[in-house]
Design an enzyme around this catalytic site. Structure first.
Site, mmCIF file in Angstrom:
data_model
loop_
_atom_site.group_PDB
_atom_site.id
_atom_site.type_symbol
_atom_site.label_atom_id
_atom_site.label_comp_id
_atom_site.label_asym_id
_atom_site.label_seq_id
_atom_site.Cartn_x
_atom_site.Cartn_y
_atom_site.Cartn_z
ATOM 1 C CG ASP A 1 0.241 -3.864 10.811
ATOM 2 O OD1 ASP A 1 0.659 -3.330 9.768
ATOM 3 O OD2 ASP A 1 -0.948 -3.780 11.190
ATOM 4 C CG ASN B 1 -0.343 -0.087 2.523
ATOM 5 O OD1 ASN B 1 0.807 -0.502 2.644
ATOM 6 N ND2 ASN B 1 -1.071 0.308 3.553
HETATM 7 ZN ZN LIG Z 1 -3.564 -4.846 7.892
#
Ligand SMILES: [Zn+2]
Length: 439
Positions: A320, A109
């Site tokens: 993350d 992303n």
């Molecule tokens: Zn995610």
């Protein structure tokens, strides 16, 4: 075990050689756990055993430390290309090295989204030039991660992606996910889904529960995560594709993954340190450094994630790592973006919550950072076997240190763990035989 003489250079030429002495070598891939020496020659593991010859080698005294295969973080946001004010491949990779990681996988992303081979090649190129650790890109499932049309998965695979995911967003259209899984199956790529039903989570800022009610913040129900599991697991069953659940956060999610595993399905999952270390109760200060997706859940969910780690339902610890600049994180709570830093605090938090509490062994912890992600991604890493690439993580289990986010190698500062005291953490990071970071 190779003999000590196995790593001497037979033609007498001097070679770059490192000898890591007297560490507790834990290599879950080969079931090795003993105090021994580890020899590295020309970027590969050359020998391990007691009393290896140090002649001509740079010696690293690892007495009292753990010597493990290089840790792999399979869920990192590096923000380059396009969002370089938050992080670059270089700064993110430096933070990874300081966190004890030798390999990281970057989510697609970025701007533009990594949904074609040109962006994939750009990332790999930049990483080769600037990253001190191995960087493995993950390609998007759909164009622009919009969830509609499949991305150029085949050409991205040729360019070097190791998995596909629209992370940050789910793939909610089952027809699209089915086609993606068929593709992924034929290319032998795992499919990673960020499981979130956007209709259920819409407008939410934190976990939907007692705390959100008290704080008058809009809630993200736990159902928004695990209702996505059923279609994904069923599609994995029908297509045979390997399916990996990103950042699992609820009790029911853990139960559903465990159930899928009991059925023998190729389903794996990861948990982040923040989802097993802290709860939604932290939000009472309205500190946006506690705002992430999935949101921090209840202590009941945290217990379930830890139980899942203990039982083996959870395969991987991933951070993350999601950098955001202060200008964005400092807005009022409802407006600021989701996500926190994770690379530099992962080992400290995992030791604190899993090992020092006696829930899992040190060997199990090492496996969650090495053989776990290696099984999902098949990078050819995650072991200290003789002949393997010399990616090594050396860490302490008892060193006292305090995390100071202002000293972070990341470009961003959005960590809820600033000022936290840790017992144990990374001491040195070696990538292909090069010491890329040392405390
Ligand atoms: Zn995610």
């Amino acid at each position: 075990m190779a003999s000590p003489s196995g790593w001497r250079c037979s033609n007498g030429l001097s070679v770059s050689k490192i000898l890591i002495k007297n560490g507790r070598i834990i290599d879950p891939a080969s079931g090795f756990d003993a105090v021994a020496d580890l020899a590295i020659v020309e970027g590969r593991i050359a020998a391990r055993g007691a009393g290896l010859d140090a002649a001509g080698a740079e010696v690293f005294d690892a007495t009292g430390l753990v010597v493990a295969p290089g840790f792999i973080d399979m869920h990192v946001h590096l923000r380059e290309p396009g969002i370089e004010h938050a992080e670059t491949i270089e700064t993110g990779a430096r933070a990874a090295a300081a966190g004890g990681f030798t390999s990281i996988c970057c989510m697609p992303n970025t701007m533009p989204v990594n949904d074609n081979a040109t962006v994939t090649s750009y990332i790999i190129d930049r990483a080769k030039k600037f990253a001190p650790v191995n960087v493995f890109p993950i390609g998007a499932i759909t164009k622009g991660s919009a969830g509609e049309e499949l991305a150029a998965i085949g050409s991205m695979k040729n360019a070097g992606i190791v998995a596909i995911s629209d992370d940050g967003r789910p793939v909610m259209n089952a027809r699209v996910m089915r086609r993606a899984m068929e593709f992924a199956r034929s290319l032998d790529l795992p499919v990673i889904d960020h499981c979130e039903d956007l209709n259920l989570s819409a407008g939410g800022d934190m976990h939907d529960g007692l705390v959100s009610t008290r704080l008058a913040l809009r809630g993200i129900p736990d159902t928004s995560e695990y209702v996505m599991f059923a279609p994904d697991i069923l599609l994995s069953k029908s297509t045979g594709a390997r399916f990996h659940v990103a950042h699992i956060s609820t009790r029911n999610s853990v139960a559903m993954v465990a159930h899928a595993k009991n059925l023998g399905l190729p389903v794996t999952c990861e948990a982040t340190p923040h989802h097993f270390a802290i709860t939604d109760a932290e939000l009472t200060t309205y500190d946006s450094n506690y705002k992430m997706k999935p949101p921090l859940r209840t202590s009941c969910d945290v217990d379930a994630v830890i139980e899942g780690i203990v039982s083996g339902a959870v395969d991987v610890i991933a951070t993350d790592h999601a950098p955001h600049p202060g200008s964005e994180k400092m807005q009022e709570f409802e407006r600021c973006p989701f996500g926190i830093l994770g690379l530099e605090t992962a080992i400290g938090l995992s030791l604190e919550k899993l090992v020092h509490t006696g829930r899992i062994s040190l060997g199990h912890l090492v496996a969650l950072f090495t053989t776990g992600p290696e099984r999902v991604l098949q990078l050819g890493r995650g072991t200290l076997a003789v002949g393997a690439p010399a990616d090594v993580t050396i860490f302490s289990t008892d060193m006292q240190w305090t995390y100071d986010v202002n000293q972070s190698f990341s470009k961003s500062r959005n960590s809820p763990f600033d000022g936290r005291k840790f017992l144990g953490g990374p001491m040195a990071t070696i990538v292909s035989g090069n010491v890329v970071w040392r405390r």
